[in-house]
Design a protein around this motif. Sequence first.
Motif, PDB file in Angstrom:
ATOM      1  N   LEU A   1       7.797 -11.083  20.138  1.00  0.00           N
ATOM      2  CA  LEU A   1       8.914 -12.001  20.037  1.00  0.00           C
ATOM      3  C   LEU A   1      10.203 -11.187  19.933  1.00  0.00           C
ATOM      4  CD1 LEU A   1       7.474 -14.418  17.318  1.00  0.00           C
ATOM      5  CD2 LEU A   1       7.603 -14.871  19.765  1.00  0.00           C
ATOM      6  N   ILE A   2      11.283 -11.699  20.505  1.00  0.00           N
ATOM      7  CA  ILE A   2      12.586 -11.049  20.407  1.00  0.00           C
ATOM      8  C   ILE A   2      13.595 -12.083  19.940  1.00  0.00           C
ATOM      9  CG2 ILE A   2      14.415  -9.803  21.619  1.00  0.00           C
ATOM     10  CD1 ILE A   2      12.251  -8.978  23.675  1.00  0.00           C
ATOM     11  N   ALA A   3      14.236 -11.820  18.802  1.00  0.00           N
ATOM     12  CA  ALA A   3      15.237 -12.731  18.251  1.00  0.00           C
ATOM     13  C   ALA A   3      16.610 -12.074  18.366  1.00  0.00           C
ATOM     14  CB  ALA A   3      14.932 -13.053  16.794  1.00  0.00           C
ATOM     15  N   GLY A   4      17.486 -12.700  19.134  1.00  0.00           N
ATOM     16  CA  GLY A   4      18.834 -12.191  19.318  1.00  0.00           C
ATOM     17  C   GLY A   4      19.827 -12.972  18.477  1.00  0.00           C
ATOM     18  N   ILE A   5      20.438 -12.306  17.498  1.00  0.00           N
ATOM     19  CA  ILE A   5      21.378 -12.950  16.573  1.00  0.00           C
ATOM     20  C   ILE A   5      22.787 -12.792  17.137  1.00  0.00           C
ATOM     21  CG2 ILE A   5      22.244 -13.000  14.212  1.00  0.00           C
ATOM     22  CD1 ILE A   5      19.601 -11.500  13.438  1.00  0.00           C
ATOM     23  N   ALA A   6      23.426 -13.911  17.436  1.00  0.00           N
ATOM     24  CA  ALA A   6      24.753 -13.859  18.063  1.00  0.00           C
ATOM     25  C   ALA A   6      25.766 -13.185  17.151  1.00  0.00           C
ATOM     26  CB  ALA A   6      25.226 -15.267  18.420  1.00  0.00           C
TER      27      ALA A   6
ATOM     28  N   TYR B   1      14.371  -8.075  15.785  1.00  0.00           N
ATOM     29  CA  TYR B   1      15.625  -8.785  15.547  1.00  0.00           C
ATOM     30  C   TYR B   1      16.767  -7.912  16.073  1.00  0.00           C
ATOM     31  CZ  TYR B   1      13.026 -11.878  12.431  1.00  0.00           C
ATOM     32  OH  TYR B   1      12.131 -12.798  11.920  1.00  0.00           O
ATOM     33  N   CYS B   2      17.647  -8.493  16.881  1.00  0.00           N
ATOM     34  CA  CYS B   2      18.709  -7.737  17.531  1.00  0.00           C
ATOM     35  C   CYS B   2      20.078  -8.217  17.080  1.00  0.00           C
ATOM     36  CB  CYS B   2      18.623  -7.886  19.050  1.00  0.00           C
ATOM     37  SG  CYS B   2      17.036  -7.421  19.774  1.00  0.00           S
TER      38      CYS B   2
END
Length: 238
Positions: free
Chosen positions: A71-76, A41-42
């Motif tokens: 998996l890569i989750a990019g949180i705005a 999570y980014c």
Amino acid sequence: MDTSRKIEAHVWQSRALGEERTVKVYLPPNYDTHTAYPIVYCHDGLEFFTHGRVATIAQQLIAEGRLKPVLIAGIAVNLQQRNQDYAMDGTRHEAYCEFVLDECIPEIEQHYSVDPAQRSMAGISLGAVATLSMMLHKRSLFRHFMLFSGAYFPSVQEALRMVADLSEYRAYMVVGDEEAEATTPNGVYDFLTYNRQMRDLLQERGMDITYKEAPGNHIWGFWQKLLPDALTWWQPTR
């Protein structure tokens, strides 16, 4: 083998923040709903995709056999509220932590097949501070962290100093050798010294730290170059 790169976007209304947030998720080649995948999570998540090119880098590393499928989750980020969301003493920090930990992560892990033992979190500058704060909020949720040029001001160090034992965690820490006078929108800071101090503080509490100082400054061009090293530290194939 499917070599196409797939990124899915979601827009969710956050109860905690009272606003919409976009989350983008990178899926590895041949994503299989019956396989549980590691996930990172980014914070500053859309910038991780655009400026950091994290999906392109992960796709290439997986194709080369240097990275397990992840998996890569990019949180705005809400740029206008970034300091208040990410800083430990920010006025919206508790609400941001609630959004990430109690809304975003459960939502993502309902949609995708995730290995909960292989969660990681990544952040740059204040995003690295937010990452460590998430660890303190829910000690059992994460074990691995990727921390780029963390803005570890004295108040942040004091919060971590209050924790006696961090031996169950691992962190990849990197800072640029030009960051003794790093220019940010909020001023000029000695992030090089702050990162050395945080490294020592975390190691004294038992955290397994991989620490690097590399040529560069407090910019995405520097962090992008270190992403392959960070990702393969987290999920090596051999």
